[in-house]
Each structure stands twice: as C-alpha cells, then as structure tokens.
Design an enzyme around this catalytic site. Structure first.
Site, PDB file in Angstrom:
ATOM      1  CG  ASP A 175      43.537  51.005 -46.254  1.00  0.00           C
ATOM      2  OD1 ASP A 175      44.554  50.420 -46.662  1.00  0.00           O
ATOM      3  OD2 ASP A 175      43.048  50.802 -45.143  1.00  0.00           O
ATOM      4  CG  ASP A 199      49.357  50.963 -49.276  1.00  0.00           C
ATOM      5  OD1 ASP A 199      50.468  50.473 -49.490  1.00  0.00           O
ATOM      6  OD2 ASP A 199      48.668  50.664 -48.295  1.00  0.00           O
ATOM      7  CG  ASP A 259      49.599  49.385 -37.983  1.00  0.00           C
ATOM      8  OD1 ASP A 259      50.087  50.401 -38.508  1.00  0.00           O
ATOM      9  OD2 ASP A 259      50.282  48.509 -37.435  1.00  0.00           O
TER      10      ASP A 259
END
Length: 346
Positions: A131, A169, A320
């Site tokens: 992230d 991701d 989120d």
C-alpha cells in the site's frame, strides 16, 4: 492512482481469531438452507443461514460484523435498520487473514466452512511494503517473514476447500511506480512462491489480483502478472475493494485474459452497485466514497464464461481508511454499511 484496501490490521487479526471458535460452533446451525431458521434469534448470529450451494458455494460467516450489527439493531428495536444490514450479513464475504495467527485463522475459517458444506473465501494481504504508505501500509517485515506466513496459511487450509484472493494491489503497484524498484525482484519471487505453495493444496483455488477497470490498460500489467505466476494460478481477480461496474470489469478482465493464456477471473462486486465516485479529490475517490451501493450478490452464475464468480472480496461496511469521517482501514463502520444497503435494490 493508488487503490488502498480494507486491510486486516493487527488489532482486527486478534479480534478475528477470538471469534473463530464461535464461528465453528455456529457453522452447523447455519448450514441449513431452511428459511424457518431465520427466526432462531440472536443466538445463531441473528439467524443467518447459508445461500443455496448450486449458485453460491461460498461460506457465510454467521458471526461476522454485519450479523452482529443485525442482532444489535434487533435488540434495540430497529427492525428497519436490521433488515437493511441483513442484505450484507446474509452474503458470503472475504475473510482477510491477519498477520499474527495465519494458521489458526485459516484453519478456523476453512473448518467452519467445511462443516457448513461450503468453500471459504480467503484474502491474503500481507506482502512486504504493501500500500505504499497509505491507510493500509504495512505487511510482513521481510521476504522470509512473508514465506513463513504463507506456510502458516497453507497449513491452516490443509485439504479443505478454499478460494484465495492473493495480494490485492501487489502486482499493480509494481507497474504504477508505487513500489520501489529495489523491491520488485523479491516481490515477484514471493508472489510466484505463494501461488505454488497454495496450489500444492488439494482443494484450493488461487486468483492473483490484477487491478481494476479504472487503472491503466491491460497492456501495462499482463507481463508483470505473468512474472508473478498467474500461469500456475486458477486466474486473476479484478475490482477488489473498488467500485467499477461489473460490465466494465468484465471488459477489462477479458482484455487481460486474452494476454495471459485465456485465464479465468473473478470480480469483486461488493460495492459497485452505483459505479465509481466521480466527485471530490481524484486521489481519494476510492476511499469511503458517498452514494455507493451493494453490487450483484456473490454467485458462480455470471454473465460471461470467463468469469468464474462474482464475489464480495471487500467486506461491505468496513472502512477504506481514515477519510471522509471513517475509522481505520478494515474497521466496521455501521453508518456506512447502512448507507450501502439502503442505496441497494432488495
């Protein structure tokens, strides 16, 4: 564009481990598809039962956050709110395995699913340097720690049925410049190793994450996806924790599939009922956007033969990140969950 995920934090991992025993006890109660059990009361996770196996073989956790919220609303006499949150509670959602007790958590979820005659949907999100410093930053300390963690997950799954969404991701951030070049070689090695380890299990399917329809073009990611081991996986996942329409996600997935050996894919439809948010700061449109809605309910009966399933990988109602008034990433947010459900068709 960076796309953060509703990650499992260390605190959430501890809480998740604590409820596994209850989930196991409840699994037998929840395995029936008899609607009469809907009135069994709060003792059985607000009466949450499994979905029909022929259309939706994935396990519904009868003691998840949404089920607990249903029970709380019913107890306080808020029947309308309880009915809305039930739209979430009665559907199978991904179980995000935490960093601290991977074997225990994976075993608990897969055993509960097995007792209910269903498949556990697990999400693995612990790659080092994940992230890129956003709301869900963190991950395993290094490559060896990650390999040990994957070994724990595999040991916990064993021969039981599981579908794994591997590292949201992780490949995308190798392409968009988010992950530093010095970490690329290790990440590819970790991902290929994870695919091989999980696919060595008897009844485990693995889908390597491949971004979403709002990011770039399949030409930019198909080779990195190959280098990450998609050939040995069952396919790839798209739209995890995002909001792009199912139609757009199918189009993106089919373009990408054609470049990686016609691999099948799954789509996260958990919050894509109203499509993506188009207002506000472009860099944070992905984070707790208002006016969104639940999407198609999880099923293996999809609109295209290349799409193996519509899944709720992201757990609707979990934040989120700390934006737009939300709590930390991965934490249950009742107000947001209620809005998602209210905006959705029955």
């Amino acid at each position: 564009m960076y796309v953060s995920r509703g990650a499992t934090t260390a605190a959430r991992a501890r809480a998740s481990a604590a409820v596994l025993g209850a989930a196991l006890l409840l699994a037998a109660c929840s395995s029936s598809e008899d609607p009469k059990q809907e009135g069994d009361g709060d003792k059985a996770g607000a009466g949450i039962t499994q979905q029909p196996k022929e259309a939706d073989p994935f396990w519904v956790n009868p003691d998840g956050n949404a089920a607990k919220q249903v029970a709380a609303y019913r107890k306080s006499g808020k029947d309308d709110e309880a009915g809305q949150i039930r739209k979430i509670a009665q559907q199978p959602t991904g179980e995000w395995i935490g960093p601290e007790n991977p074997e225990q958590e994976a075993r608990g979820f897969t055993e509960a699913a097995d007792k209910a005659g269903r498949t556990a949907l697990l999400v693995l999100y612990n790659i080092p340097h994940r992230d890129c410093g956003q709301y869900s930053q963190g991950g395993a300390a290094d490559g060896n720690a990650y390999r040990t963690w994957i070994d724990g997950v595999a040991a916990g799954i064993g021969d039981r049925s599981a579908t794994v969404i591997l590292e949201p991701d992780a490949v995308l951030h190798l392409v968009d410049g988010c992950t530093k070049d010095e970490f690329h070689e290790e990440r590819y090695d970790l991902l290929t190793g994870a695919v091989e380890k999980l696919k060595s299990l008897k009844n485990t399917k693995v889908y390597l994450d491949a971004g979403n329809a709002g990011w770039g073009h399949p030409d930019q990611i198909f080779e990195p996806l190959k280098w990450a081991g998609v050939a040995k996986a069952d396919g790839f996942s798209v739209n995890v924790s995002n909001f792009y329409s199912t139609e757009d996600s199918i189009a993106y997935g089919k373009q990408l599939s054609a470049k990686v050996g016609d691999k099948h894919f799954v789509i996260d439809t958990s919050r894509n009922g109203n499509g993506p948010y188009k207002d506000g700061d472009e860099n944070e449109r992905w984070c707790n956007p208002p006016g969104r809605a639940l999407g198609e309910t999880p099923t293996i009966k999809t609109a295209d033969p290349l799409v193996d399933a519509y899944l709720w990988v992201k757990r609707p109602g979990e934040s989120d990140g700390e934006c737009k008034g939300g709590p930390k990433a991965g934490q249950w947010w009742p107000a947001y969950a209620l809005k998602l459900a209210q905006a959705s068709t029955p």
